[in-house]
Enzyme design. Structure first.
Site, PDB file in Angstrom:
ATOM      1  N   PRO A  61       0.791  -1.243   0.000  1.00  0.00           N
ATOM      2  CA  PRO A  61       0.000   0.000   0.000  1.00  0.00           C
ATOM      3  C   PRO A  61       0.819   1.288   0.000  1.00  0.00           C
ATOM      4  O   PRO A  61       0.785   2.069   0.961  1.00  0.00           O
ATOM      5  CB  PRO A  61      -0.842  -0.133   1.268  1.00  0.00           C
ATOM      6  CG  PRO A  61       0.043  -0.915   2.196  1.00  0.00           C
ATOM      7  CD  PRO A  61       0.786  -1.890   1.321  1.00  0.00           C
ATOM      8  N   CYS A  62       1.528   1.542  -1.105  1.00  0.00           N
ATOM      9  CA  CYS A  62       2.291   2.785  -1.195  1.00  0.00           C
ATOM     10  C   CYS A  62       1.371   4.006  -1.195  1.00  0.00           C
ATOM     11  O   CYS A  62       1.830   5.125  -0.956  1.00  0.00           O
ATOM     12  CB  CYS A  62       3.189   2.780  -2.418  1.00  0.00           C
ATOM     13  SG  CYS A  62       2.401   2.341  -3.963  1.00  0.00           S
ATOM     14  N   HIS A  63       0.059   3.798  -1.420  1.00  0.00           N
ATOM     15  CA  HIS A  63      -0.867   4.931  -1.374  1.00  0.00           C
ATOM     16  C   HIS A  63      -1.013   5.486   0.035  1.00  0.00           C
ATOM     17  O   HIS A  63      -1.519   6.592   0.213  1.00  0.00           O
ATOM     18  CB  HIS A  63      -2.242   4.522  -1.925  1.00  0.00           C
ATOM     19  CG  HIS A  63      -2.932   3.442  -1.157  1.00  0.00           C
ATOM     20  ND1 HIS A  63      -2.660   2.095  -1.341  1.00  0.00           N
ATOM     21  CD2 HIS A  63      -3.889   3.493  -0.195  1.00  0.00           C
ATOM     22  CE1 HIS A  63      -3.429   1.378  -0.542  1.00  0.00           C
ATOM     23  NE2 HIS A  63      -4.177   2.198   0.164  1.00  0.00           N
TER      24      HIS A  63
END
Length: 287
Positions: free
Chosen positions: A247-249
């Site tokens: 989850p780089c978001h």
């Protein structure tokens, strides 16, 4: 039309609304103005947002402000350390989806995955259509559609040039239902990481960030024991080819600005707003 198709169709409207609001953030447009911009009645927009995000447009948009983001960043200092005590891939509150991971061996990387069988397909998600690919060991690629399907598939082939690829959109749809269940349910998804030691260290740390939580690049660098490596952390995030599951978001700038995202800044905001909304709803139910 099943739930994923329904949410994918709603996402287009949500993304257009977010883009409109970002362009006019200083004006703070109301529901009527946003509805007109996306060519819906206020009541219809209210219904679309509530069905897709689980909360009203007003509440959803509150989660997208820089003030909200900065507050969440101040609360984030112990997120990874607390999660680490429970083990890598602790279950999220959002869907009880446990994400676990393993790294490819240097030998596998050197041979460009020669002989590995990779299934892949394009299927709907709550954030638009995406290409997902998997080996017998787990998910190895997840890319949201930002271009045509031919370019999506070309990107997969470039990542795995020596692998044996076969397309199966129905299997991809089933996998998306596991990743994005219609109702909260326990599940497990395993991902296969391909990168440098530093990149894998960053990605493993990302998996421990719970939905609804965010970190800054600097905080993430500190949590992996390299406090001066914020810029290198950003580079590792940009190299991530397994969207959502890694989850780089959930990593943003110290200022509260969302920052860049491989699959579009509106999509990143939509993910953050939806996760924050669901977690806020669960918090209210638990009290």
């Amino acid at each position: 039309m099943d739930a994923l198709d329904h949410h994918a169709r709603h996402y287009d409207t949500v993304a257009r609304a977010i883009a409109y609001l970002r362009a006019r953030v200083s004006d703070q447009p109301g529901l009527d103005e946003v509805a007109a911009a996306v060519h819906l009645s206020p009541a219809h927009l209210q219904r679309v947002f509530t069905e897709w995000a689980g909360i009203s447009p007003k509440r959803f948009l509150q989660h997208l402000t820089k003030e909200y983001a900065r507050t969440r960043l101040r609360q984030a200092l112990d997120i990874l350390s607390v999660s680490a005590e429970a083990g890598l891939g602790s279950p999220s509150r959002l869907h009880d989806l446990m994400v676990s991971c393993e790294a490819m061996t240097p030998g596998e990387i050197k041979t460009a995955a020669r002989g590995i069988d990779i299934g892949h397909g394009i299927a709907p998600t709550p954030f638009g259509a995406a290409l997902v690919a998997w080996t017998p060991r787990g998910v190895c690629h997840f890319a949201f559609r930002t271009t045509d399907d031919a370019a999506l598939l070309a990107g997969l082939r470039a990542q795995w040039p020596a692998a044996s690829l076969h397309r199966d959109d129905e299997a991809a749809r089933r996998l998306m239902h596991e990743i994005f269940p219609q109702a909260p349910s326990r599940g497990r998804v395993h991902v296969v990481l391909r990168g440098t030691n530093f990149q894998i260290k960053v990605w493993e740390a990302l998996i421990r960030i719970e939905p609804g939580h965010i970190l800054s690049y600097g905080q993430l660098a500190h949590e992996i024991g390299m406090p001066r490596a914020a810029r290198a952390v950003g580079t590792a995030l940009a190299a991530n080819t397994i969207g959502y599951l890694i989850p780089c978001h959930r990593v943003i700038r110290d200022s509260g600005e969302t920052g860049e995202y491989r699959w579009g800044s509106e999509r990143k905001l939509a993910m953050l707003g939806r996760e924050a909304g669901y977690c806020a709803t669960e918090d209210r139910r638990s009290h």
